[in-house]
Design a protein around this motif. Structure first.
Motif: not given
Lengths: 187, 337
Positions: A145, A130, A173, B42, A123, B44-52, A126-127
């Motif tokens: 989001r 981004i 994505i 997908v 995670q 995982l990415i959607l979840d992680a992007a929220k943590l941004y 990924i951050l």
């Protein structure tokens, strides 16, 4: 808080009250949109503290201009203003930088793609990835989001069609999956 | 992955998916283990992007600031006086005037005339820049620099590999631009390797300190500093960075045809040899390209180097003049001529 009974009002009803110098309506709008607007602004500023100040400025301006403003829909107005304020801020100030040290991840050549996906570090990875996406893909992914923003809100904010928003989100994505895979394997 | 399924996954994630679509999605995921991986990725990415997003911390303070403002400005702000417009028009004229002046200065400024030095394969050179800094430019590299440096900074553009010995001038930082990465120093010696084809940049500091900025979408995004015997490697495609301790002496030894390869792939070594000795090296079996080797050469004759590489990678090679072909040594893949 006294704003409780105001919460039942729609955005546009609050706007009408604001027009009549109702400070409580301003506070209700503030409570309703402060966090999503601050989050939205960090897409550009990359720094939450900066964004919080900008959003507070936005509400001060909203109050000062309440008589002149002709706003039909509150939400698009707020997000558009937040975007303008953030971009103006960036013109004057350099964006905050991440350091190499912050972004360093442990070498992961021993991980299989599946392990990468189940790994807790992924995670974080990924951050950091981004921010490497093409600007438009990054904006669309991050905007999507924020719960208060729907696809139909993103389109006018970026001056593109809803269909393009969908495709861009798909591409974002896809790019991330490629980046995740290659960066997990390489070096 | 097809866009349709990705659409369904996002709808599933937002819990807006219809029963009919859910069935389609379930069948798609179950039909192939690859689909299942894609589905997982997908999500995982959607979840992680929220943590941004970090949570705001100053909401109350900021509301208090707004409330204080409201108390002071109960009345809406009055319209601006007409003379403000007049003043703005005058200001605009002034700005246009300044702009023309600036353009004239720009044209007259010698800092906008450039020199460009390109070194072909099989050669290397060293030369002195207008500020007395020394540059060693390696084979297959190009350096572009202004004939006169600006007063406040010295900017050069590099494609390839070079070693710099920068003359100290604190008020006039020396900046090396290599695509997305720029390296700033005021009085330092360091090596920059950035061949555009390789998607890989390595900066190694020998003395002093260098500041590095990595740009994305033309805006600075990542920054860091290097001290002596530290190396920063940047994958320009993924933005992945690795900072390591290293012997800087060895990195800059290419200047005396000494080469040290530490855990380098045969492909990397082959491109280095191609540049240094003007060769054409082909790897017949793609699997050879990624074999990692650690070795060093000190003005070693070419055939000796090729022999060593063949032994280390378990391959064989043929050479005719400057064309070299590496092939797998295992009997199954050896070509009969």
């Amino acid at each position: 808080m006294k704003t409780n009974n105001y919460n039942v009002f729609s955005d546009e009803e609050l706007l009408a009250l604001l027009h009549q110098d109702d400070t409580l309506s301003l506070q209700t709008i503030f409570t309703r949109y402060y966090t999503p607007l601050a989050h939205f602004s960090t897409i550009f500023t990359k720094d939450i503290t900066t964004s919080e100040v900008l959003i507070a400025d936005l509400f001060i301006k909203l109050w000062d201009n309440r008589k002149q403003l002709e706003i039909r829909l509150l939400k698009p107005y707020l997000f558009q203003s937040a975007k303008n304020l953030s971009l103006n801020h960036l013109k004057k100030h350099k964006p905050k930088l991440d350091t190499f040290e912050n972004l360093q991840t442990r070498p992961s050549e021993h991980l299989t793609p599946f392990e990468i996906l189940t790994n807790k570090e992924s995670q974080q990875r990924i951050l950091s990835l981004i921010n490497l996406l093409p600007e438009r893909q990054r904006e669309v992914l991050l905007m999507s989001r924020i719960e208060q923003i729907e696809k139909t809100n993103i389109a006018p904010l970026l001056g593109i069609t809803v269909r393009t928003v969908e495709t861009t989100l798909y591409q974002a994505i896809k790019s991330l999956r490629t980046l995740l895979f290659t960066s997990g394997k390489k070096i | 992955m097809e866009e349709l399924y990705y659409q369904l996954i996002t709808e599933y994630y937002h819990q807006t998916i219809t029963d009919r679509d859910l069935t389609i999605l379930q069948e798609w995921v179950a039909s192939d283990s690859l689909h299942e991986t894609e589905f997982r990725e997908v999500i995982l990415i959607l979840d992680a992007a929220k943590l941004y997003y970090r949570d705001p911390k100053n909401q109350d303070n900021n509301w208090n600031r707004i409330a204080a403002h409201i108390r002071q400005h109960k009345q809406p702000v009055k319209r601006k006086f007409p003379f403000v417009r007049l003043a703005m028009a005058a200001l605009l004229l002034l700005i246009i005037g300044l702009g023309i002046n600036h353009y004239r200065n720009y044209r007259a400024n010698p800092a906008n005339h450039f020199a460009e030095i390109t070194i072909p394969y099989g050669q290397q050179t060293s030369f002195i820049l207008p500020d007395s800094s020394i540059v060693y430019l390696n084979a297959g590299s190009k350096l572009k620099y202004p004939i006169h440096f600006a007063k406040n900074k010295r900017i050069v553009q590099l494609e390839g590999e070079a070693f710099f010995e920068i003359r100290h001038a604190a008020a006039q930082p020396f900046i090396i631009q290599t695509g997305k990465v720029s390296t700033t120093a005021s009085g330092t010696s360091f090596n920059v390797k950035a061949f555009p084809k390789e998607n890989h940049i390595a900066i190694t500091v020998k003395t002093g300190k260098a500041d590095i900025v990595f740009k994305e979408n033309n805006r600075p995004a990542i920054t860091g500093s290097l001290l002596p015997n530290q190396q920063l490697q940047i994958d320009t495609k993924t933005g992945k960075t690795i900072k390591t301790g290293i012997n800087a002496e060895e990195i800059s030894d290419w200047r005396s045809y000494r080469m040290v390869f530490c855990n380098a792939t045969l492909k990397e070594i082959a491109s280095t040899l191609e540049r240094t000795y003007k060769l054409d090296i082909e790897l017949e079996d793609p699997a050879l390209a990624n074999i990692k080797v650690t070795t060093s050469f000190n003005k070693t004759p070419l055939d000796q180097m090729l022999k060593t590489l063949a032994t280390l990678t378990g391959s064989r090679y043929t050479r005719s003049n400057n064309i070299i072909l590496f092939f797998s040594a295992s009997p199954n893949t050896v070509k009969t001529e």
